[in-house]
Design an enzyme around this catalytic site. Structure first.
Site, PDB file in Angstrom:
ATOM      1  N   GLU A   1       0.923  -1.177  -0.008  1.00  8.52           N
ATOM      2  CA  GLU A   1       0.063   0.032   0.093  1.00  8.52           C
ATOM      3  C   GLU A   1       0.967   1.214   0.236  1.00  8.52           C
ATOM      4  O   GLU A   1       0.295   2.359   0.443  1.00  8.52           O
ATOM      5  CB  GLU A   1      -0.868  -0.128   1.280  1.00  8.52           C
ATOM      6  CG  GLU A   1      -1.821  -1.098   1.496  1.00  8.52           C
ATOM      7  CD  GLU A   1      -2.668  -1.538   0.248  1.00  8.52           C
ATOM      8  OE1 GLU A   1      -2.649  -0.895  -0.642  1.00  8.52           O
ATOM      9  OE2 GLU A   1      -3.647  -2.523   0.531  1.00  8.52           O
TER      10      GLU A   1
ATOM     11  N   TYR B   1     -16.157  12.962  20.660  1.00 10.54           N
ATOM     12  CA  TYR B   1     -14.455  12.877  20.373  1.00 10.54           C
ATOM     13  C   TYR B   1     -14.354  12.415  18.894  1.00 10.54           C
ATOM     14  O   TYR B   1     -13.220  12.631  18.155  1.00 10.54           O
ATOM     15  CB  TYR B   1     -14.156  11.670  21.328  1.00 10.54           C
ATOM     16  CG  TYR B   1     -12.789  11.693  21.896  1.00 10.54           C
ATOM     17  CD1 TYR B   1     -11.957  12.541  22.391  1.00 10.54           C
ATOM     18  CD2 TYR B   1     -11.903  10.601  21.031  1.00 10.54           C
ATOM     19  CE1 TYR B   1     -10.789  12.660  22.675  1.00 10.54           C
ATOM     20  CE2 TYR B   1     -10.528  10.638  21.018  1.00 10.54           C
ATOM     21  CZ  TYR B   1     -10.057  11.354  22.057  1.00 10.54           C
ATOM     22  OH  TYR B   1      -8.697  11.513  22.359  1.00 10.54           O
TER      23      TYR B   1
HETATM   24  O1  LIG Z   1      -4.762  -5.931   3.117  1.00 11.74           O
HETATM   25  C1  LIG Z   1      -3.572  -6.305   2.672  1.00 11.74           C
HETATM   26  O2  LIG Z   1      -3.107  -6.947   2.023  1.00 11.74           O
HETATM   27  C2  LIG Z   1      -2.647  -4.747   2.943  1.00 11.74           C
HETATM   28  O3  LIG Z   1      -3.353  -3.751   2.828  1.00 11.74           O
HETATM   29  C3  LIG Z   1      -2.056  -4.883   4.492  1.00 11.74           C
HETATM   30  O4  LIG Z   1      -2.901  -4.609   5.101  1.00 11.74           O
HETATM   31  C4  LIG Z   1      -0.886  -5.653   4.572  1.00 11.74           C
HETATM   32  O5  LIG Z   1      -0.205  -5.684   3.325  1.00 11.74           O
HETATM   33  P1  LIG Z   1       1.439  -5.229   3.573  1.00 11.74           P
HETATM   34  O6  LIG Z   1       1.748  -4.040   4.101  1.00 11.74           O
HETATM   35  O7  LIG Z   1       1.918  -5.140   2.249  1.00 11.74           O
HETATM   36  O8  LIG Z   1       1.946  -6.460   4.280  1.00 11.74           O
HETATM   37 ZN   LIG Z   2      -4.641  -4.007   4.580  1.00 10.88          ZN
END
Ligand SMILES: O=C(O)[C@@H](O)C(=O)COP(=O)(O)O
Ligand SMILES: [Zn+2]
Length: 214
Positions: free
Chosen positions: A78, A124
């Site tokens: 990401e 909040y």
């Molecule tokens: O959901 C997913 O696969 C990604 O958004 C995630 O949360 C973890 O992916 P990486 O940061 O590439 O391990």
């Molecule tokens: Zn994710």
């Protein structure tokens, strides 16, 4: 975390926050990713496939603000989303993405308002999160989401990815983490209250509390 924080302090902050979120069950397995923007404009991100519970300071990835890998292990898939938030929000110094259970559950509900996925149930929430656009489903790592994410992030510091989870930017790591935790708690309240008549804050009450977040 601020623009003048040195790199070793920033690395320690990423790891400390990642562990704190993971050990309190706010994400699981190898889900979720964190990043900070350094004073030189480069980004430090958690590497792809890493667990937020065990990632170490020396294992962070570096990219530029367009997501180009500069050094360290391969960044989170990401990275393009994190980079989009930093380009859209010059005041942002941290971005957090989690698969926190209740927010992920809301992201899977039918009939969610795409302009604002959660009601302002508490003051909040209105102060820390505000409006929460729902971005349409894309597979994790699908960079075709990038233009929409960047456009949306210009006016919102928090978004919910459909059938996935939240992404939140902050002026500091503390602010980003605080806001994403509040988002998770409000998602939990929202689900607890389903089927009950509720009285969210009025638009005027919510607007009066909204802070100009990074
Ligand atoms: O959901 C997913 O696969 C990604 O958004 C995630 O949360 C973890 O992916 P990486 O940061 O590439 O391990
Ligand atoms: Zn994710």
């Amino acid at each position: 975390m601020s623009a003048c924080t040195d790199e070793s302090t920033a690395r320690a902050l990423v790891v400390r926050t990642a562990r704190s979120l993971f050990t309190r069950g706010l994400t699981h397995g190898s889900t979720g990713n964190l990043s900070v923007r350094l004073a030189d404009g480069t980004l430090l991100l958690t590497p792809t496939g890493s667990s937020l519970g065990t990632v170490e300071e020396g294992q962070l990835s570096r990219t530029d603000v367009h997501g180009k890998h500069l050094d360290g292990p391969r960044p989170t898939k990401e990275a393009f989303l994190h980079a989009a938030f930093y380009r859209a929000r010059p005041g942002a110094h941290a971005v957090v993405h989690l698969h926190s259970t209740h927010a992920a559950a809301v992201s899977c509900l039918d009939g969610v308002n795409p302009a604002d996925a959660l009601p302002p149930l508490t003051a909040y929430y209105a102060m820390r999160v505000g409006k929460l656009p729902l971005l349409p489903y894309h597979a994790p790592g699908d960079s075709s989401l990038e233009p929409l994410a960047e456009r949306t992030a210009r006016t919102h510091h928090a978004v919910l990815l459909a059938n996935h989870g939240p992404v939140v930017a902050g002026a500091s790591m503390e602010q980003a983490a605080d806001a994403i935790e509040e988002l998770e708690e409000t998602a939990k309240l929202h689900l607890l209250l389903r089927g009950h008549a509720t009285r969210p804050l009025t638009p005027e009450q919510a607007a009066a509390l909204a802070s100009p977040s990074s």
